[in-house]
Motif scaffolding. Structure first.
Motif, PDB file in Angstrom:
ATOM      1  N   LYS A   1       0.811  -1.228   0.000  1.00 14.79           N
ATOM      2  CA  LYS A   1       0.000   0.000   0.000  1.00 14.79           C
ATOM      3  C   LYS A   1       0.848   1.284   0.000  1.00 14.79           C
ATOM      4  O   LYS A   1       0.636   2.193   0.790  1.00 14.79           O
ATOM      5  CB  LYS A   1      -0.982  -0.007   1.161  1.00 14.79           C
ATOM      6  N   ILE A   2       1.807   1.319  -0.939  1.00 11.87           N
ATOM      7  CA  ILE A   2       2.700   2.480  -1.019  1.00 11.87           C
ATOM      8  C   ILE A   2       2.624   3.191  -2.373  1.00 11.87           C
ATOM      9  O   ILE A   2       3.442   4.045  -2.660  1.00 11.87           O
ATOM     10  CB  ILE A   2       4.171   2.094  -0.724  1.00 11.87           C
ATOM     11  N   LEU A   3       1.629   2.852  -3.196  1.00 13.30           N
ATOM     12  CA  LEU A   3       1.618   3.347  -4.574  1.00 13.30           C
ATOM     13  C   LEU A   3       0.795   4.602  -4.836  1.00 13.30           C
ATOM     14  O   LEU A   3       0.896   5.167  -5.923  1.00 13.30           O
ATOM     15  CB  LEU A   3       1.121   2.254  -5.517  1.00 13.30           C
ATOM     16  N   LYS A   4       0.012   5.054  -3.919  1.00 16.78           N
ATOM     17  CA  LYS A   4      -0.900   6.160  -4.198  1.00 16.78           C
ATOM     18  C   LYS A   4      -0.155   7.376  -4.781  1.00 16.78           C
ATOM     19  O   LYS A   4       0.719   7.956  -4.145  1.00 16.78           O
ATOM     20  CB  LYS A   4      -1.646   6.581  -2.945  1.00 16.78           C
ATOM     21  N   GLY A   5      -0.480   7.687  -6.039  1.00 21.52           N
ATOM     22  CA  GLY A   5       0.108   8.840  -6.713  1.00 21.52           C
ATOM     23  C   GLY A   5       1.526   8.648  -7.216  1.00 21.52           C
ATOM     24  O   GLY A   5       2.123   9.582  -7.743  1.00 21.52           O
ATOM     25  N   LYS A   6       2.078   7.445  -7.108  1.00 17.87           N
ATOM     26  CA  LYS A   6       3.449   7.191  -7.552  1.00 17.87           C
ATOM     27  C   LYS A   6       3.459   6.721  -9.008  1.00 17.87           C
ATOM     28  O   LYS A   6       2.622   5.926  -9.423  1.00 17.87           O
ATOM     29  CB  LYS A   6       4.124   6.120  -6.687  1.00 17.87           C
ATOM     30  N   LYS A   7       4.451   7.192  -9.774  1.00 17.78           N
ATOM     31  CA  LYS A   7       4.648   6.736 -11.149  1.00 17.78           C
ATOM     32  C   LYS A   7       5.511   5.474 -11.118  1.00 17.78           C
ATOM     33  O   LYS A   7       6.503   5.419 -10.390  1.00 17.78           O
ATOM     34  CB  LYS A   7       5.354   7.806 -11.969  1.00 17.78           C
ATOM     35  N   LEU A   8       5.133   4.494 -11.923  1.00 15.96           N
ATOM     36  CA  LEU A   8       5.921   3.267 -11.996  1.00 15.96           C
ATOM     37  C   LEU A   8       5.583   2.502 -13.258  1.00 15.96           C
ATOM     38  O   LEU A   8       4.628   2.819 -13.957  1.00 15.96           O
ATOM     39  CB  LEU A   8       5.697   2.396 -10.770  1.00 15.96           C
ATOM     40  N   THR A   9       6.362   1.461 -13.494  1.00 18.48           N
ATOM     41  CA  THR A   9       6.099   0.539 -14.584  1.00 18.48           C
ATOM     42  C   THR A   9       6.156  -0.873 -14.023  1.00 18.48           C
ATOM     43  O   THR A   9       6.572  -1.095 -12.877  1.00 18.48           O
ATOM     44  CB  THR A   9       7.068   0.742 -15.764  1.00 18.48           C
ATOM     45  N   CYS A  10       5.733  -1.828 -14.829  1.00 17.67           N
ATOM     46  CA  CYS A  10       5.684  -3.234 -14.406  1.00 17.67           C
ATOM     47  C   CYS A  10       5.380  -4.080 -15.636  1.00 17.67           C
ATOM     48  O   CYS A  10       5.213  -3.553 -16.739  1.00 17.67           O
ATOM     49  CB  CYS A  10       4.590  -3.430 -13.350  1.00 17.67           C
ATOM     50  N   PHE A  11       5.280  -5.376 -15.431  1.00 19.53           N
ATOM     51  CA  PHE A  11       4.821  -6.250 -16.511  1.00 19.53           C
ATOM     52  C   PHE A  11       3.380  -5.867 -16.826  1.00 19.53           C
ATOM     53  O   PHE A  11       2.565  -5.658 -15.920  1.00 19.53           O
ATOM     54  CB  PHE A  11       4.936  -7.719 -16.097  1.00 19.53           C
ATOM     55  N   VAL A  12       3.045  -5.760 -18.084  1.00 17.09           N
ATOM     56  CA  VAL A  12       1.748  -5.239 -18.508  1.00 17.09           C
ATOM     57  C   VAL A  12       0.566  -6.020 -17.909  1.00 17.09           C
ATOM     58  O   VAL A  12      -0.505  -5.452 -17.681  1.00 17.09           O
ATOM     59  CB  VAL A  12       1.661  -5.156 -20.048  1.00 17.09           C
ATOM     60  N   ALA A  13       0.739  -7.281 -17.613  1.00 11.24           N
ATOM     61  CA  ALA A  13      -0.357  -8.092 -17.075  1.00 11.24           C
ATOM     62  C   ALA A  13      -0.819  -7.636 -15.689  1.00 11.24           C
ATOM     63  O   ALA A  13      -1.936  -7.953 -15.289  1.00 11.24           O
ATOM     64  CB  ALA A  13       0.044  -9.566 -17.022  1.00 11.24           C
ATOM     65  N   ILE A  14       0.030  -6.896 -14.959  1.00 13.45           N
ATOM     66  CA  ILE A  14      -0.387  -6.419 -13.639  1.00 13.45           C
ATOM     67  C   ILE A  14      -0.612  -4.903 -13.617  1.00 13.45           C
ATOM     68  O   ILE A  14      -0.751  -4.310 -12.557  1.00 13.45           O
ATOM     69  CB  ILE A  14       0.572  -6.870 -12.515  1.00 13.45           C
ATOM     70  N   LYS A  15      -0.687  -4.312 -14.803  1.00 12.57           N
ATOM     71  CA  LYS A  15      -0.950  -2.872 -14.919  1.00 12.57           C
ATOM     72  C   LYS A  15      -2.223  -2.487 -14.167  1.00 12.57           C
ATOM     73  O   LYS A  15      -2.249  -1.491 -13.434  1.00 12.57           O
ATOM     74  CB  LYS A  15      -1.058  -2.488 -16.393  1.00 12.57           C
ATOM     75  N   ASP A  16      -3.296  -3.264 -14.329  1.00 13.32           N
ATOM     76  CA  ASP A  16      -4.555  -2.948 -13.644  1.00 13.32           C
ATOM     77  C   ASP A  16      -4.393  -3.002 -12.130  1.00 13.32           C
ATOM     78  O   ASP A  16      -4.949  -2.163 -11.414  1.00 13.32           O
ATOM     79  CB  ASP A  16      -5.674  -3.902 -14.075  1.00 13.32           C
ATOM     80  N   ASP A  17      -3.626  -3.970 -11.625  1.00 14.75           N
ATOM     81  CA  ASP A  17      -3.383  -4.067 -10.181  1.00 14.75           C
ATOM     82  C   ASP A  17      -2.682  -2.815  -9.671  1.00 14.75           C
ATOM     83  O   ASP A  17      -3.026  -2.271  -8.622  1.00 14.75           O
ATOM     84  CB  ASP A  17      -2.531  -5.302  -9.853  1.00 14.75           C
ATOM     85  N   VAL A  18      -1.686  -2.370 -10.424  1.00 12.35           N
ATOM     86  CA  VAL A  18      -0.919  -1.175 -10.058  1.00 12.35           C
ATOM     87  C   VAL A  18      -1.830   0.055 -10.043  1.00 12.35           C
ATOM     88  O   VAL A  18      -1.816   0.842  -9.094  1.00 12.35           O
ATOM     89  CB  VAL A  18       0.271  -0.995 -11.028  1.00 12.35           C
ATOM     90  N   GLU A  19      -2.634   0.202 -11.084  1.00  8.46           N
ATOM     91  CA  GLU A  19      -3.536   1.355 -11.150  1.00  8.46           C
ATOM     92  C   GLU A  19      -4.606   1.288 -10.066  1.00  8.46           C
ATOM     93  O   GLU A  19      -4.944   2.311  -9.456  1.00  8.46           O
ATOM     94  CB  GLU A  19      -4.158   1.467 -12.546  1.00  8.46           C
ATOM     95  N   ASN A  20      -5.131   0.107  -9.810  1.00 12.04           N
ATOM     96  CA  ASN A  20      -6.142  -0.041  -8.757  1.00 12.04           C
ATOM     97  C   ASN A  20      -5.569   0.236  -7.372  1.00 12.04           C
ATOM     98  O   ASN A  20      -6.316   0.599  -6.456  1.00 12.04           O
ATOM     99  CB  ASN A  20      -6.777  -1.430  -8.810  1.00 12.04           C
ATOM    100  N   ALA A  21      -4.261   0.088  -7.225  1.00  8.40           N
ATOM    101  CA  ALA A  21      -3.590   0.380  -5.943  1.00  8.40           C
ATOM    102  C   ALA A  21      -3.201   1.866  -5.848  1.00  8.40           C
ATOM    103  O   ALA A  21      -2.583   2.274  -4.879  1.00  8.40           O
ATOM    104  CB  ALA A  21      -2.358  -0.498  -5.782  1.00  8.40           C
ATOM    105  N   GLY A  22      -3.548   2.653  -6.874  1.00  5.88           N
ATOM    106  CA  GLY A  22      -3.279   4.085  -6.828  1.00  5.88           C
ATOM    107  C   GLY A  22      -2.047   4.530  -7.579  1.00  5.88           C
ATOM    108  O   GLY A  22      -1.707   5.705  -7.585  1.00  5.88           O
TER     109      GLY A  22
END
Length: 171
Positions: free
Chosen positions: A114-135
């Motif tokens: 729970k450290i992603l709110k408002g942070k820019k990042l990249t990842c494997f495209v398959a978990i893009k939705d998880d990253v965005e849903n986590a903020g």
């Protein structure tokens, strides 16, 4: 000057290159790198069967003793994210302002910590939705650095990923 210590997480089904490339690349730069697993001395096989012995167990690691933390991908992050000890290490590293780096599926750890709110990042495209849903704010780039958070997408991004980690460690 004391050698900076860099921990790299290890667990069953880690992605081979995403663990070993940074492990040796940072050693070439003079950093003390070591693997951190659920149990010290236990061997964890990668997605492709390559063994990695955990040099240190998670119960024996304190974020205060590390200069940086690297989270490889593969399917291993799905195990770490269920373990409060690993989540606490990730969260404490991030909150202390130290380089906290993840590649591929490793970004799952940032979601669960729970450290992603408002942070820019990249990842494997398959978990893009998880990253965005986590903020998080997803960016499709080889490496994204947002403060002390360093992320990459795939093994082909490892040169850029390691350069970004080394740059922060040399500050």
């Amino acid at each position: 000057m004391t050698t900076k210590r860099v921990g790299i997480l290890a667990e069953f089904n880690y992605e081979d290159l995403e663990l070993w490339y940074p492990y040796y690349r940072l050693r070439e730069e003079g950093f003390e790198t070591f693997t951190i697993g659920p149990e010290q001395g236990k061997t964890y096989n990668s997605k492709h069967g390559y063994p990695c012995k955990a040099e240190v167990g998670i119960d024996d690691v304190n974020h205060e003793d590390l200069a940086a933390l690297i989270i490889p991908g593969g399917f291993a992050p799905d195990y770490w994210r269920r373990d409060k000890r690993f989540l606490d290490l990730v969260k404490n590293m991030y909150q202390s302002g130290k380089p906290t780096a993840a590649i591929c599926h490793g970004a799952w750890m940032f979601c669960s910590a729970k450290i992603l709110k408002g942070k820019k990042l990249t990842c494997f495209v398959a978990i893009k939705d998880d990253v965005e849903n986590a903020g998080g704010i997803y960016e499709d780039s080889p490496v994204v650095v947002d403060g002390n958070l360093i992320t990459s997408r795939l093994p082909k991004d490892l040169p850029d990923f390691c350069k970004a980690i080394i740059a922060q460690l040399k500050k």
